[in-house]
Design an enzyme around this catalytic site. Structure first.
Site, short mmCIF file in Angstrom:
data_model
loop_
_atom_site.label_atom_id
_atom_site.label_comp_id
_atom_site.label_asym_id
_atom_site.label_seq_id
_atom_site.Cartn_x
_atom_site.Cartn_y
_atom_site.Cartn_z
N THR A 73 0.96 -1.33 -0.04
CA THR A 73 0.07 0.05 0.09
C THR A 73 0.72 1.25 0.06
O THR A 73 0.52 2.16 -0.76
CB THR A 73 -1.09 0.00 1.19
OG1 THR A 73 -1.78 -1.13 1.08
CG2 THR A 73 -1.96 1.21 1.08
N THR A 231 2.03 0.00 13.46
CA THR A 231 2.01 -1.05 12.54
C THR A 231 2.32 -0.41 11.22
O THR A 231 2.09 -1.23 10.09
CB THR A 231 0.82 -2.15 12.46
OG1 THR A 231 -0.23 -1.43 12.49
CG2 THR A 231 0.85 -2.76 13.89
N ALA A 232 2.31 0.92 10.92
CA ALA A 232 2.32 1.56 9.79
C ALA A 232 3.71 1.56 9.13
O ALA A 232 4.19 1.04 8.30
CB ALA A 232 1.70 3.06 10.01
N ARG A 233 4.51 2.79 9.57
CA ARG A 233 5.87 3.05 9.20
C ARG A 233 6.75 3.36 10.25
O ARG A 233 6.21 4.42 11.21
CB ARG A 233 5.96 4.13 7.98
CG ARG A 233 5.29 3.68 6.59
CD ARG A 233 6.20 2.58 5.84
NE ARG A 233 5.89 2.37 4.80
CZ ARG A 233 5.05 1.20 4.53
NH1 ARG A 233 4.61 0.30 5.05
NH2 ARG A 233 4.60 0.93 3.25
N ASP A 257 5.52 -2.82 14.75
CA ASP A 257 5.98 -3.89 13.81
C ASP A 257 6.95 -3.17 12.76
O ASP A 257 7.21 -3.97 11.74
CB ASP A 257 4.75 -4.10 13.20
CG ASP A 257 4.61 -5.40 12.43
OD1 ASP A 257 5.36 -6.59 12.94
OD2 ASP A 257 4.13 -5.29 11.31
N GLU A 262 14.66 -0.54 7.84
CA GLU A 262 14.45 -2.02 8.24
C GLU A 262 15.37 -2.74 6.96
O GLU A 262 15.49 -2.18 5.98
CB GLU A 262 12.94 -2.06 7.72
CG GLU A 262 11.99 -1.64 8.70
CD GLU A 262 10.63 -1.92 8.48
OE1 GLU A 262 9.61 -1.56 9.43
OE2 GLU A 262 10.22 -2.27 7.36
N HIS A 284 7.86 -6.62 11.04
CA HIS A 284 6.89 -6.03 9.75
C HIS A 284 6.15 -7.01 9.27
O HIS A 284 6.16 -7.23 8.14
CB HIS A 284 7.91 -5.29 8.80
CG HIS A 284 7.10 -4.19 7.98
ND1 HIS A 284 7.67 -3.20 7.55
CD2 HIS A 284 5.79 -4.28 7.47
CE1 HIS A 284 6.69 -2.56 7.19
NE2 HIS A 284 5.67 -3.30 6.91
#
Length: 322
Positions: A73, A231-233, A257, A262, A284
């Protein structure tokens, strides 16, 4: 038609990529480093990327490139302005994680609100036997019913999280944009939102307006010492500020997450928090239920086929400055 998939290993090997329904040559790379991008997309008509960055220089050199199919997304890894200048269609994946992400959010919330990790580790260390009674009360346990959940982002995922929260008897607040003192109905001014929430969960994109959305100032406004879920960015929360807030007790717990960057190395601020019983870090995977990943893969192929048929779907709008 030359199609290049830059990072197939970011999609579970158990996921089936169905054949693309037009003549093409598909080149698949498990991983692609930043310095390999330009060479690998040089002759591509369509590029598939999940997390590999597509920046201006590589895009300008790809003379045949007409479509970027993002297998996610978020599109912060793609230079949308550079694509717009060349007339390149960028499509993303939508709606596939409507179950998996909210479920992961509440897995983290339940674990932290009830100190599940702390109690498990204490049992493992022998504390239960040492207590010499049927239970002990070393860590706080709080109900969700009657508490306030603050949500940043009123899109598909934010709304799905809100529905679960309301079913659990939680009051739900949606945050207004930071700095908007007269928000539209249904939104709470950002600073008030921070002060009134018992749990805060982030479901907004990462861009220049949202980078470091939560930092030192914002933690100081969290009067109810909430649980913070991301849990987004990773870039939405300043990681050093989070470390300070956790160590100083400005928030009661955090479940993340995502990190920036990353994967995180051993010196990353969030890795350093893993000694705390009230901090959970997962790699993630909130999006990664088997059902969700297959839905993503199916939609990815749908997007590519729709573009080839002359009807692009899930097109991402480039910034106005482009």
């Amino acid at each position: 038609m030359q199609i290049v998939f830059l990072d197939r290993e970011t999609i579970s090997p158990r996921t089936v990529l169905r054949p693309i329904a037009f003549d093409h040559q598909l080149t698949i790379y498990g991983r692609t480093s930043r310095d390999q991008v330009a060479e690998r997309i040089a002759n591509a008509d369509i590029v598939i990327t999940n997390k590999v960055p597509l920046r201006q220089e590589a895009i300008e050199q790809a003379s045949n490139l007409r479509m970027v199919a993002v297998a996610a997304t978020g599109t912060d890894n793609v230079d949308l302005a550079a694509c717009a200048l060349k007339g390149i269609v960028v499509s993303n994946i939508r709606g596939y994680a409507i179950n998996t992400v909210p479920e992961h959010v509440f897995a983290l919330i339940f674990a932290l609100r009830r100190s599940i990790v702390a109690y498990r580790e204490s049992v493992k260390a022998g504390r239960w036997y040492d207590a010499q009674q049927f239970c002990y009360f070393d860590y706080p346990i709080k109900d969700l019913a009657g508490s306030t959940l603050g949500i940043v982002g009123n899109g598909t995922l934010g709304k799905a999280v809100a529905r679960i929260a309301q079913a659990l008897g939680m009051r739900v607040l949606f945050a207004a944009r930071k700095g908007d003192v007269h928000p539209p109905g249904g939104y709470t001014p950002f600073d008030q939102f921070l002060a009134d929430s018992d749990v805060i969960t982030l479901h907004c994109p990462l861009n220049e307006q949202t980078r470091d959305l939560i930092s030192t100032r914002e933690f100081a406004l969290m009067h109810r010492k909430p649980i913070l879920i991301n849990t987004a960015r990773g870039g939405l929360v300043n990681e050093q500020a989070l470390t300070n807030a956790m160590r100083q007790g400005q928030i009661s717990a955090a479940g993340f997450d995502v990190t920036a960057p990353e994967p995180p190395d051993n010196q990353n601020a969030l890795i350093q928090l893993l000694d705390l019983p009230n901090f959970i870090l997962t790699p993630h995977v909130a999006w990664a239920s088997e059902q969700a990943i297959q839905a993503l893969a199916d939609q990815l192929i749908d997007n590519i086929e729709a573009y080839q048929q002359g009807s692009p779907r899930n097109a991402v709008t480039a910034p106005a400055s482009a």
